[in-house]
Design a protein around this motif. Structure first.
Motif, PDB file in Angstrom:
ATOM      1  N   SER A 152      44.512   1.580  18.126  1.00 16.09           N
ATOM      2  CA  SER A 152      45.559   1.500  17.103  1.00 16.09           C
ATOM      3  C   SER A 152      45.131   2.128  15.783  1.00 16.09           C
ATOM      4  O   SER A 152      45.964   2.648  15.035  1.00 16.09           O
ATOM      5  CB  SER A 152      45.949   0.037  16.876  1.00 16.09           C
ATOM      6  OG  SER A 152      44.882  -0.696  16.312  1.00 16.09           O
ATOM      7  N   ILE A 153      43.838   2.077  15.483  1.00 15.12           N
ATOM      8  CA  ILE A 153      43.348   2.666  14.229  1.00 15.12           C
ATOM      9  C   ILE A 153      42.609   3.988  14.479  1.00 15.12           C
ATOM     10  O   ILE A 153      41.953   4.525  13.579  1.00 15.12           O
ATOM     11  CB  ILE A 153      42.430   1.691  13.472  1.00 15.12           C
ATOM     12  CG1 ILE A 153      41.194   1.345  14.298  1.00 15.12           C
ATOM     13  CG2 ILE A 153      43.183   0.429  13.084  1.00 15.12           C
ATOM     14  CD1 ILE A 153      40.196   0.450  13.568  1.00 15.12           C
ATOM     15  N   ASP A 154      42.731   4.493  15.710  1.00 17.06           N
ATOM     16  CA  ASP A 154      42.135   5.771  16.093  1.00 17.06           C
ATOM     17  C   ASP A 154      40.622   5.787  15.897  1.00 17.06           C
ATOM     18  O   ASP A 154      40.039   6.801  15.506  1.00 17.06           O
ATOM     19  CB  ASP A 154      42.772   6.920  15.300  1.00 17.06           C
ATOM     20  CG  ASP A 154      42.525   8.274  15.956  1.00 17.06           C
ATOM     21  OD1 ASP A 154      42.386   8.314  17.192  1.00 17.06           O
ATOM     22  OD2 ASP A 154      42.442   9.294  15.235  1.00 17.06           O
TER      23      ASP A 154
END
Length: 363
Positions: free
Chosen positions: A27-29
């Motif tokens: 989700s936050i790469d």
């Protein structure tokens, strides 16, 4: 009962945390992205070591009696620093000299404050004792070298975790048989975490342990190897250990052998021995047509075979003789392995296999 609770609690905590870590990382790469140096083709979370450590640490804290925690407190402190170093390196690379400096500091903590050190050569070359001014830096060197050697085998799905289970499972049994409960729980707790990790790391991998996991794992394995050598010699085990150095080296034969082989190849080719490449044993097995699972199982069986042989021979051979016997068996394996690789290269056969496997930054 404490051992059973240790492995189960570590497994459950790690198994619960890993899917959360994978989801958050995506989700936050926060992913290990493919590039021309790496071989995996899919962006994959590489902080699996955080979940491994959380399961391990919580299990140790709730399982080891409080009065026994003092025996391992400096080792646990060292693992925290190694964990932070690994996270920092996985998120944004740390320079080699800074990484080495931190590893030396962690090793110094264990050697000097926990008194986990090699006090002599245990009869090798006729030397039994060595002075403190030498054994402290020598022990630090051994821990740092083995830590980085272990880091190098983290190159395909399942390998580092599987080898860790074999090594730490044996150490846990040995320490338990010797009445070293705190050390036994520490090893077995990490085994429980690694079993949970393998569920997500077996090919095709959903997460890598990264340097976060491999540095902590290598640090604990190397420290426990020294402690094993000191407490096991002539100990009252189910299977008597009379050549603890030889047996200890047989447990670590895969990272030691792989590192020496890779460094020799790099020196021969005029390259920096610290530059990553694809000449590790696991890479060779993949070139020979194996998939990740087959290569991992082959190398674990190889390690287990060497261990079994050393246990059988340690009643009849001294440390030096046992090490020579182990080296001879490894040499036979190496000759067969190199012949097969050279034939493959000579015939210019190309094996078409999936290439989305992970190579450690340090490999």
């Amino acid at each position: 009962m404490q051992i059973v609770f240790a492995i189960l609690s570590a497994f459950v905590v790690t198994f619960i945390l890993l899917p959360v870590l994978i989801k958050v990382s995506r989700s936050i790469d926060l992913l290990d992205n493919p590039d021309r140096r790496k071989i995996h083709s899919i962006s994959t979370p590489s902080l699996g070591g955080v979940a491994i450590y959380m399961g391990f640490a919580l299990s140790v804290l709730i399982t080891v009696p409080f009065h026994l925690l003092t025996e391992i407190k400096f080792i646990l402190f060292g693992t925290i620093i190694m964990l932070l170093l690994g996270v920092r390196d996985d998120v944004a690379s740390v320079t080699a000299k800074h990484k080495l400096a931190i590893q030396l500091f962690c090793a110094l903590i264990v050697v000097y404050l926990s008194d986990i050190r090699l006090t002599g050569f245990y009869g090798l070359m006729g030397i039994y004792e060595m002075p403190m001014w030498f054994n402290i830096p020598f022990s630090i060197f051994v821990i740092v070298a083995l830590t980085n050697s272990y880091n190098l085998i983290d190159g395909i799905d399942g390998l580092a975790g599987s080898v860790g289970i074999l090594i730490l499972g044996f150490f846990g049994w040995a320490f338990l048989a010797q009445g070293e409960l705190a050390y036994a729980v520490m090893c077995i707790s990490l085994v429980g975490s690694l079993f949970a990790f393998l569920y997500f790391n077996w090919f095709p991998s959903k997460v890598f342990m990264g340097d976060t996991g491999s540095l902590v794992l290598g640090f604990i394995v190397s420290s426990m190897a020294i402690h094993f050598i000191n407490v096991a010699d002539g100990g009252g085990f189910v299977l008597p250990i009379n050549a603890s150095v030889g047996v200890g080296m047989s447990l670590l034969v895969l990272p030691i052998f792989d590192t020496l082989r890779v460094f020799a190849i790099r020196f021969y080719n005029g390259k920096n021995p610290l530059d990553p490449d694809r000449n590790h044993l696991h890479h060779g097995l993949l070139k020979l047509g194996m998939n990740h699972a087959q290569a991992t199982i082959t190398l674990v069986v190889f390690n287990l075979t060497i261990l079994g042989l050393s246990i059988l021979l340690n009643n009849y051979l001294k440390n030096g003789e046992l090490i020579i016997a182990i080296a001879s068996v490894v040499l036979v394996f190496l000759v067969v392995f190199e012949i097969r690789l050279s034939k493959l290269k000579h015939l210019k056969k190309q094996v078409t296999k999936p290439t989305n496997f992970y190579i450690s930054k340090s490999a």
